[in-house]
Design a protein around this motif. Structure first.
Motif, PDB file in Angstrom:
ATOM      1  N   ALA A  49       0.802  -1.196  -0.148  1.00 57.07           N
ATOM      2  CA  ALA A  49      -0.048  -0.212   0.050  1.00 57.07           C
ATOM      3  C   ALA A  49       0.928   1.384  -0.110  1.00 57.07           C
ATOM      4  CB  ALA A  49      -0.961  -0.081   1.294  1.00 57.07           C
ATOM      5  N   VAL A  50       0.271   2.358  -0.503  1.00 57.44           N
ATOM      6  CA  VAL A  50       1.159   3.485  -0.561  1.00 57.44           C
ATOM      7  C   VAL A  50       0.064   4.553  -0.230  1.00 57.44           C
ATOM      8  CG1 VAL A  50       2.876   2.890  -2.036  1.00 57.44           C
ATOM      9  CG2 VAL A  50       0.804   4.046  -3.026  1.00 57.44           C
ATOM     10  N   THR A  56      -4.222  10.241  -0.494  1.00 56.52           N
ATOM     11  CA  THR A  56      -4.738   9.445  -1.444  1.00 56.52           C
ATOM     12  C   THR A  56      -3.993   8.076  -1.180  1.00 56.52           C
ATOM     13  OG1 THR A  56      -5.152  11.207  -3.212  1.00 56.52           O
ATOM     14  CG2 THR A  56      -5.092   8.886  -3.808  1.00 56.52           C
ATOM     15  N   THR A  57      -4.890   6.856  -1.378  1.00 56.39           N
ATOM     16  CA  THR A  57      -4.201   5.782  -1.034  1.00 56.39           C
ATOM     17  C   THR A  57      -4.328   4.648  -2.216  1.00 56.39           C
ATOM     18  OG1 THR A  57      -6.225   4.772  -0.032  1.00 56.39           O
ATOM     19  CG2 THR A  57      -4.466   5.926   1.406  1.00 56.39           C
ATOM     20  N   VAL A  58      -3.472   3.977  -2.323  1.00 57.19           N
ATOM     21  CA  VAL A  58      -3.488   2.731  -3.371  1.00 57.19           C
ATOM     22  C   VAL A  58      -3.078   1.226  -2.541  1.00 57.19           C
ATOM     23  CG1 VAL A  58      -2.419   1.852  -5.466  1.00 57.19           C
ATOM     24  CG2 VAL A  58      -2.927   4.389  -5.176  1.00 57.19           C
ATOM     25  N   TYR A  59      -3.832   0.225  -2.867  1.00 54.22           N
ATOM     26  CA  TYR A  59      -3.570  -0.936  -2.094  1.00 54.22           C
ATOM     27  C   TYR A  59      -3.362  -1.967  -3.278  1.00 54.22           C
ATOM     28  CZ  TYR A  59      -5.640   1.147   1.877  1.00 54.22           C
ATOM     29  OH  TYR A  59      -5.557   1.989   3.180  1.00 54.22           O
ATOM     30  N   ALA A  60      -2.367  -3.031  -3.000  1.00 52.57           N
ATOM     31  CA  ALA A  60      -2.219  -4.271  -3.926  1.00 52.57           C
ATOM     32  C   ALA A  60      -3.831  -4.835  -3.716  1.00 52.57           C
ATOM     33  CB  ALA A  60      -1.474  -5.209  -3.493  1.00 52.57           C
ATOM     34  N   ASP A  61      -4.106  -5.713  -4.807  1.00 50.07           N
ATOM     35  CA  ASP A  61      -5.528  -6.477  -4.802  1.00 50.07           C
ATOM     36  C   ASP A  61      -5.442  -7.509  -3.823  1.00 50.07           C
ATOM     37  OD1 ASP A  61      -5.873  -6.484  -8.381  1.00 50.07           O
ATOM     38  OD2 ASP A  61      -6.289  -4.835  -6.744  1.00 50.07           O
ATOM     39  N   SER A 106      -1.509   4.734 -11.811  1.00 54.25           N
ATOM     40  CA  SER A 106      -1.246   3.195 -12.172  1.00 54.25           C
ATOM     41  C   SER A 106      -0.927   2.511 -10.713  1.00 54.25           C
ATOM     42  CB  SER A 106      -0.036   3.436 -13.039  1.00 54.25           C
ATOM     43  OG  SER A 106       0.412   2.125 -13.116  1.00 54.25           O
ATOM     44  N   VAL A 107      -1.741   1.380 -10.488  1.00 49.63           N
ATOM     45  CA  VAL A 107      -1.369   0.748  -9.246  1.00 49.63           C
ATOM     46  C   VAL A 107      -0.434   0.054  -9.256  1.00 49.63           C
ATOM     47  CG1 VAL A 107      -2.196  -1.305  -8.081  1.00 49.63           C
ATOM     48  CG2 VAL A 107      -3.705   0.258  -9.033  1.00 49.63           C
ATOM     49  N   SER A 108       0.434  -0.601 -10.586  1.00 49.84           N
ATOM     50  CA  SER A 108       1.529  -1.197 -10.605  1.00 49.84           C
ATOM     51  C   SER A 108       2.843  -0.210 -10.476  1.00 49.84           C
ATOM     52  CB  SER A 108       1.642  -1.912 -11.950  1.00 49.84           C
ATOM     53  OG  SER A 108       1.423  -0.906 -13.019  1.00 49.84           O
ATOM     54  N   LEU A 109       2.444   1.149 -10.926  1.00 50.08           N
ATOM     55  CA  LEU A 109       3.766   2.130 -10.888  1.00 50.08           C
ATOM     56  C   LEU A 109       3.788   2.363  -9.307  1.00 50.08           C
ATOM     57  CD1 LEU A 109       3.479   3.887 -14.285  1.00 50.08           C
ATOM     58  CD2 LEU A 109       5.096   2.386 -13.401  1.00 50.08           C
TER      59      LEU A 109
END
Length: 129
Positions: A49-50, A56-61, A106-109
């Motif tokens: 996660a970032v 703003t947050t992003v998580y791995a699936d 981009s989730v992967s980036l």
């Protein structure tokens, strides 16, 4: 000099919870992209996660709905709340900092290990079934 120190890991049974912390120093904490990564034995390090400077947050699936990343800018502290732990969550968990915005589009980036410049020493999480 940027320093990151993690804590909060431990050994828990499946279904349990942990809260990891990462205290940062030596940089403008609030303006950096911060992330949590993990590395299981024999596997590559992966992004979990970032969180960007604006929250703003992003998580791995694989962790969506179970992991929550947050930060306290006033205390230069990054957190990772981990619920419903599974044996496959067993790994060394690292916090990391990137001296620019997260690649939120981009989730992967955004979760790319190579995009983060500063790393802590890690805290071990072990989940038993």
């Amino acid at each position: 000099q940027v320093q990151l120190v993690e804590s909060g890991g431990g050994a828990v049974q499946g279904g349990g919870s942990l809260r990891l912390s990462c205290v940062g120093s030596g940089y403008t904490y609030s303006s950096y992209c911060m992330g949590w990564f993990r590395q299981a034995p024999g596997k590559a390090r992966e992004g979990v996660a970032v969180i960007d400077s604006d929250g703003t947050t992003v998580y791995a699936d694989s962790v969506k709905g179970r992991f929550t990343i947050s930060k306290d800018n006033a205390n230069n502290t990054l957190y990772l709340q981990i619920d419903s732990l599974k044996p496959e969550d067993t790994a060394m968990y690292f916090c990391a900092a990137r001296p620019r915005a997260c690649a939120i589009a981009s989730v992967s980036l955004s979760l790319a290990v190579t995009d983060f410049s500063y790393w802590g020493q890690g805290t071990q999480v072990t989940v038993s079934s």
